[in-house]
Design an enzyme around this catalytic site. Structure first.
Site, mmCIF file in Angstrom:
data_model
loop_
_atom_site.group_PDB
_atom_site.id
_atom_site.type_symbol
_atom_site.label_atom_id
_atom_site.label_comp_id
_atom_site.label_asym_id
_atom_site.label_seq_id
_atom_site.Cartn_x
_atom_site.Cartn_y
_atom_site.Cartn_z
ATOM 1 N N GLY A 184 0.802 -1.230 0.000
ATOM 2 C CA GLY A 184 0.000 0.000 0.000
ATOM 3 C C GLY A 184 0.829 1.270 0.000
ATOM 4 N N CYS A 234 2.738 0.254 -9.887
ATOM 5 C CA CYS A 234 2.215 -0.538 -8.769
ATOM 6 C C CYS A 234 0.778 -0.952 -9.126
ATOM 7 C CB CYS A 234 2.236 0.317 -7.502
ATOM 8 S SG CYS A 234 1.359 -0.441 -6.152
#
Ligand SMILES: Cc1cc2nc3c(=O)[nH]c(=O)nc-3n(C[C@H](O)[C@H](O)[C@H](O)COP(=O)(O)O)c2cc1C
Length: 534
Positions: free
Chosen positions: A73, A129
């Site tokens: 994250g 990502c």
């Protein structure tokens, strides 16, 4: 470009550890920079403008042998704080510090790059990502935006790499970035987003994650081949490299520098050093020794237990007894997972049956506190190194730190203990400690049990009386620091071991979040560490 040169900079080796893996805290980055000559390119974790905590655990799971799925994250301290931290470490001149950055548009990327400019040899743009809704691959999808981002960071005057997603149109992304003046390419980021489930429950708290390691090796080779067809710019490759064969194959398709990430799972710092040394000599001599350092058994699979007893000891403290044993050694810990609620690490208070001492701190431990007899609880582990001491040992524990000490008392013949807490209710398992230890001293801050005061107040008195050869400390950092200071006056510092509650999130050394100020990762180098490692 010669073998150990990147642009105009001589570097000590052609290897790297990709962004977000192992060296995510600056203390680890510094340690690796100074101790592993084979690593010439140091890549930081991805840094954004503002601090981000990232996702709640679980953040990583073992997807297949030597392969992982993660959704950390993009946790990071923010550009300003990271710059401050970088200013405090020493990176040798023969390293290329590649700072990975992310943002949502060209302005944000540029601001992050400006903030970190003084420390960077180059920037790596994370536009890849795969598991974030706002950053990474969602930005990489928009080729024109990629071009604008690259152009604005390139104009600062340092070499810029873009980190490529294997999930998007590789050629198109690169064409836009080359037009913008990038200096090199890093490939590949993780494959995804994908879902990984256990017993019908998604494991990652973010549900979707990116796949790394062996499972993406073929995809990586295919991407590098495609990239080499369109550009001669330097390529830093990462994606499933485990040993010399993989490096050679990537070299054949055109890669210049080699990042090894997931393959380092479970390795402590010493093993990582040996791994890179062996990898380098394997390439020179045609041997295949580095792969011997890979850890296949990581204990990542979840085992389902049930609650036998949930005893409330105090308003914020409870004891969970489970319906089965766990094979574990003193010094090790486990992760407890409640599907869709979260996961946290815990010491094993007792292993026959498995017993956990838990303080209610946040929402996950609150969920645990509500568990009733028969409720399921998933565990993975054990992790951390067993600590074996042979001789008279003094155990010093404060608060829930006590939980990490009982197995030492149970397994060794000559242990003494000093245990402390706020009050009597926070001092559990005393009967068991009493029967396992030669002598037990208690301290409570309110004087309800033992002497009134801190666990460290009478420590020297106890040491003088019991003359231990070893000391083992576990508790809050200030307690441990005071204990070490007092113990060092009487006991060989080499025989003092301590465990502090570092932020352990993956258990296998990959996320790097449990780094100590000396660059050791508590989960693989400890959990019990010597004074000069904390
Ligand atoms: C735990 C973990 C965290 C990662 N964090 C980042 C990150 O912050 N930024 C990034 O660009 N890539 C990140 N990656 C992707 C890696 O940098 C790398 O591209 C990928 O893992 C492929 O290399 P490997 O197969 O050797 O692990 C992460 C990967 C893992 C496993």
């Amino acid at each position: 470009m010669t073998k150990n040169k990147i642009f105009n900079k001589e570097i000590s080796g052609t290897f790297s550890i990709p962004s977000g893996i192992v060296a995510t805290e600056v203390s680890t980055l510094e340690k690796i920079a100074n101790e592993i000559p084979e690593i010439g390119i140091l890549t930081t974790k991805s840094i954004g403008l503002e601090p981000r905590e990232g996702n709640r655990e679980p953040i990583i799971a073992e997807y297949a042998p030597f392969s992982f799925i993660n959704a950390v994250g993009l946790s990071n301290p923010g550009a300003k704080e990271f710059a401050k931290r970088l200013s405090k470490i020493n990176i040798p001149n023969n390293k290329f510090l590649l700072i990975s950055i992310f943002g949502s548009d060209e302005k944000e990327f540029r601001k992050v790059a400006e903030t970190l400019y003084d420390y960077a040899d180059g920037f790596e743009l994370n536009i890849s990502c795969p598991h974030s809704d706002k950053y990474g691959q969602v930005i990489g999808q928009d080729k024109e935006l990629v071009g604008r981002i690259a152009k604005s960071v390139v104009s600062l005057g340092k070499p810029v790499f873009i980190k490529i997603s294997p999930n998007l149109d590789v050629k198109e992304t690169i064409r836009w970035a080359i037009k913008a003046g990038i200096a090199g390419i890093t490939a590949i980021n993780t494959r995804g987003p994908e879902l990984y489930s256990h017993d019908g429950y998604p494991v990652l708290s973010n549900k979707k994650g990116g796949v790394s390691g062996k499972a993406i090796l073929e995809l990586g080779l295919k991407c590098i081949k495609e990239i080499r067809k369109i550009t001669n710019l330097p390529i830093i490759v990462c994606g499933g490299i485990r040993g010399a064969e993989d490096v050679k194959n990537y070299k054949k398709v055109g890669a210049d520098f080699f990042g090894i990430g997931s393959a380092l799972a479970g390795m402590n710092t010493e093993k990582i050093k040996e791994y890179f040394h062996n990898l380098s000599t394997d390439l020179e001599r045609g041997t295949n020794n580095a792969e011997r350092f890979l850890k296949e058994k990581l204990n990542m699979e979840y085992k389902k237990y049930r609650i036998d007893k949930n005893e409330r000891l105090a308003e914020d403290l409870f004891l969970l007894t489970l319906n089965n044993n766990l094979e574990t050694e003193p010094g090790q810990f486990i992760f407890a997972w409640l599907p869709e609620k979260g996961e946290k690490p815990f010491s094993v208070l007792d292993n026959e049956p498995l017993t956990l001492l838990i303080r209610r701190r946040g929402c996950f431990t609150t969920e645990l506190s509500k568990l009733k007899e028969g409720d399921p609880l998933y565990l993975r582990g054990p992790y951390g190194n067993p600590l074996k001491v042979d001789g008279k040992t003094l155990l010093v524990g404060g608060g829930t730190g006590i939980a990490a000490l009982y197995l030492f008392a149970k397994r060794s013949k000559e242990t003494f203990a000093v245990l402390g807490a706020n009050d009597e209710n926070h001092l559990p398992y005393i009967k068991e400690f009493k029967s396992a230890c030669k002598e037990l001293h208690l301290a409570t801050e309110n004087g309800e049990a033992g002497y009134k005061g801190l666990v460290t107040d009478k420590l020297e008195e106890v040491i003088k009386k019991t003359q231990p050869e070893f000391c083992i400390n576990c508790g809050p950092e200030p307690m441990v620091k005071t204990a070490i200071q007092k113990e060092s006056k009487h006991v060989n510092p080499e025989k003092i071991y301590s465990s502090v509650d570092f932020l352990t999130r993956c258990g296998i050394g990959l996320c790097g979040s449990c780094a100590t100020s000396k660059g050791f990762r508590s989960c693989v180098d400890g959990t019990f560490l010597k004074n000069n490692q904390i």
